[in-house]
Design an enzyme around this catalytic site. Sequence first.
Site, PDB file in Angstrom:
ATOM      1  N   SER A  14      80.905   2.214  69.119  1.00  0.00           N
ATOM      2  CA  SER A  14      79.990   1.411  68.292  1.00  0.00           C
ATOM      3  C   SER A  14      80.183  -0.038  68.705  1.00  0.00           C
ATOM      4  O   SER A  14      81.203  -0.378  69.325  1.00  0.00           O
ATOM      5  CB  SER A  14      80.378   1.566  66.814  1.00  0.00           C
ATOM      6  OG  SER A  14      79.721   0.610  66.011  1.00  0.00           O
ATOM      7  N   TYR A  29      86.332   1.797  59.702  1.00  0.00           N
ATOM      8  CA  TYR A  29      85.366   2.277  60.703  1.00  0.00           C
ATOM      9  C   TYR A  29      85.566   1.510  62.014  1.00  0.00           C
ATOM     10  O   TYR A  29      85.615   2.108  63.099  1.00  0.00           O
ATOM     11  CB  TYR A  29      83.948   2.084  60.158  1.00  0.00           C
ATOM     12  CG  TYR A  29      82.843   2.560  61.082  1.00  0.00           C
ATOM     13  CD1 TYR A  29      82.544   3.904  61.198  1.00  0.00           C
ATOM     14  CD2 TYR A  29      82.098   1.643  61.828  1.00  0.00           C
ATOM     15  CE1 TYR A  29      81.522   4.343  62.037  1.00  0.00           C
ATOM     16  CE2 TYR A  29      81.077   2.070  62.663  1.00  0.00           C
ATOM     17  CZ  TYR A  29      80.791   3.420  62.774  1.00  0.00           C
ATOM     18  OH  TYR A  29      79.788   3.847  63.609  1.00  0.00           O
TER      19      TYR A  29
HETATM   20  P1  NAD Z   1      74.293  10.880  61.533  1.00  0.00           P
HETATM   21  O1  NAD Z   1      75.119  10.892  60.301  1.00  0.00           O
HETATM   22  O2  NAD Z   1      72.838  10.681  61.428  1.00  0.00           O
HETATM   23  O3  NAD Z   1      74.626  12.162  62.415  1.00  0.00           O
HETATM   24  C1  NAD Z   1      75.976  12.493  62.670  1.00  0.00           C
HETATM   25  C2  NAD Z   1      76.133  13.996  62.839  1.00  0.00           C
HETATM   26  O4  NAD Z   1      77.543  14.257  63.010  1.00  0.00           O
HETATM   27  C3  NAD Z   1      75.675  14.799  61.614  1.00  0.00           C
HETATM   28  O5  NAD Z   1      74.855  15.851  62.031  1.00  0.00           O
HETATM   29  C4  NAD Z   1      76.981  15.302  61.005  1.00  0.00           C
HETATM   30  O6  NAD Z   1      76.843  16.569  60.364  1.00  0.00           O
HETATM   31  C5  NAD Z   1      77.882  15.390  62.233  1.00  0.00           C
HETATM   32  N1  NAD Z   1      79.309  15.369  61.877  1.00  0.00           N
HETATM   33  C6  NAD Z   1      79.927  14.571  60.976  1.00  0.00           C
HETATM   34  N2  NAD Z   1      81.222  14.895  60.877  1.00  0.00           N
HETATM   35  C7  NAD Z   1      81.421  15.932  61.722  1.00  0.00           C
HETATM   36  C8  NAD Z   1      82.555  16.723  62.057  1.00  0.00           C
HETATM   37  N3  NAD Z   1      83.745  16.515  61.471  1.00  0.00           N
HETATM   38  N4  NAD Z   1      82.422  17.686  62.984  1.00  0.00           N
HETATM   39  C9  NAD Z   1      81.222  17.919  63.570  1.00  0.00           C
HETATM   40  N5  NAD Z   1      80.103  17.223  63.276  1.00  0.00           N
HETATM   41  C10 NAD Z   1      80.200  16.242  62.368  1.00  0.00           C
HETATM   42  O7  NAD Z   1      74.922   9.709  62.428  1.00  0.00           O
HETATM   43  P2  NAD Z   1      74.344   8.923  63.711  1.00  0.00           P
HETATM   44  O8  NAD Z   1      73.838   7.621  63.247  1.00  0.00           O
HETATM   45  O9  NAD Z   1      73.506   9.808  64.557  1.00  0.00           O
HETATM   46  O10 NAD Z   1      75.742   8.637  64.412  1.00  0.00           O
HETATM   47  C11 NAD Z   1      76.199   9.314  65.553  1.00  0.00           C
HETATM   48  C12 NAD Z   1      77.378   8.532  66.104  1.00  0.00           C
HETATM   49  O11 NAD Z   1      76.957   7.196  66.401  1.00  0.00           O
HETATM   50  C13 NAD Z   1      78.557   8.379  65.138  1.00  0.00           C
HETATM   51  O12 NAD Z   1      79.770   8.487  65.869  1.00  0.00           O
HETATM   52  C14 NAD Z   1      78.379   6.988  64.595  1.00  0.00           C
HETATM   53  O13 NAD Z   1      79.603   6.425  64.159  1.00  0.00           O
HETATM   54  C15 NAD Z   1      77.837   6.272  65.816  1.00  0.00           C
HETATM   55  N6  NAD Z   1      77.091   5.039  65.535  1.00  0.00           N
HETATM   56  C16 NAD Z   1      75.978   5.047  64.753  1.00  0.00           C
HETATM   57  C17 NAD Z   1      75.315   3.845  64.539  1.00  0.00           C
HETATM   58  C18 NAD Z   1      74.070   3.763  63.686  1.00  0.00           C
HETATM   59  O14 NAD Z   1      73.659   2.645  63.379  1.00  0.00           O
HETATM   60  N7  NAD Z   1      73.449   4.844  63.313  1.00  0.00           N
HETATM   61  C19 NAD Z   1      75.794   2.667  65.107  1.00  0.00           C
HETATM   62  C20 NAD Z   1      76.920   2.705  65.902  1.00  0.00           C
HETATM   63  C21 NAD Z   1      77.567   3.913  66.116  1.00  0.00           C
END
Ligand code: NAD
Length: 254
Positions: free
Chosen positions: A145, A158
């Site tokens: 991130s 985080y």
């Molecule tokens: P999201 O919550 O929309 O999707 C995340 C998915 O991961 C979900 O389907 C959830 O069920 C799954 N998940 C959660 N815990 C789990 C586990 N223990 N085992 C297996 N699956 C699991 O999130 P997103 O926004 O698509 O985020 C994806 C990645 O990107 C994450 O690592 C998040 O930290 C990172 N991220 C997101 C953003 C943002 O703004 N959305 C920004 C920076 C980083």
Amino acid sequence: MGKHGLNGKSVLVTGAAAGIGRAAALAFAREGARVAVADVDVAGGEETVALVEQHGGRAFFIRCDIAQAAQVESMVAHVVERHGRLDCAFNNAGIEIEHLPLAESDEATFDRIMSVNVKGVWLCMKHEIRQMLKQGGGAIVNTASVAGLVGAPLQPIYAASKHAVVGLTRTAAAEYGKAGIRINAVCPGIIRTPMLERALEREPRREKSIVKVHPIGRLGEAEEIANAALWLCSDNASFVTGHQLAVDGGLTAI
Ligand code: NAD
């Protein structure tokens, strides 16, 4: 098929039931890859598989909680059983928490975030690398991130977890470069996904201010992160390893 040379490759995407992971599963499948869709969310994961198939791609679902060592080991074994090998892994599953200053955050939250975002990614890398060593190479991309590159006020745990993902990425890249395994991280800015929708439900007034921190003047889309993961996994990135690629609309440029 596809400009990334991923046709027929065996690809594993974690957190592929929603958001960035789902977009990545669709993007890899569009390139002709065979995709293992892993998640704790069974309904969402099966929906991702159905979406891939609707677009003429190949995918199957594996239920896996990445924080559980035995489940991660059998997830990787399952992919190898099905596809014979594991060429690329996108370790993307991660969780976020309510925004609180450090002095107000609690131990249970710390343990939960670390167990998924750090231990989960470490476990995935461990078993993926073991397989990639056996077959003579591969590519891994971890989702960190912008909070893995700079501080993130009100998200101290985080941010610590995502800095740890960068540390795991750099170190493993150094350890396994000669073995033909490239390992990189993608560092998204703020992206429109269910994770963001949940955060905005808690604090709807935040939307304007979070758009403002991106010089590009908008939030990111999940497909824009998927494209970066695709490139990092492909031979087009053959001399790129140990890198943290910010895909953040300029957020960390200022
Ligand atoms: P999201 O919550 O929309 O999707 C995340 C998915 O991961 C979900 O389907 C959830 O069920 C799954 N998940 C959660 N815990 C789990 C586990 N223990 N085992 C297996 N699956 C699991 O999130 P997103 O926004 O698509 O985020 C994806 C990645 O990107 C994450 O690592 C998040 O930290 C990172 N991220 C997101 C953003 C943002 O703004 N959305 C920004 C920076 C980083």
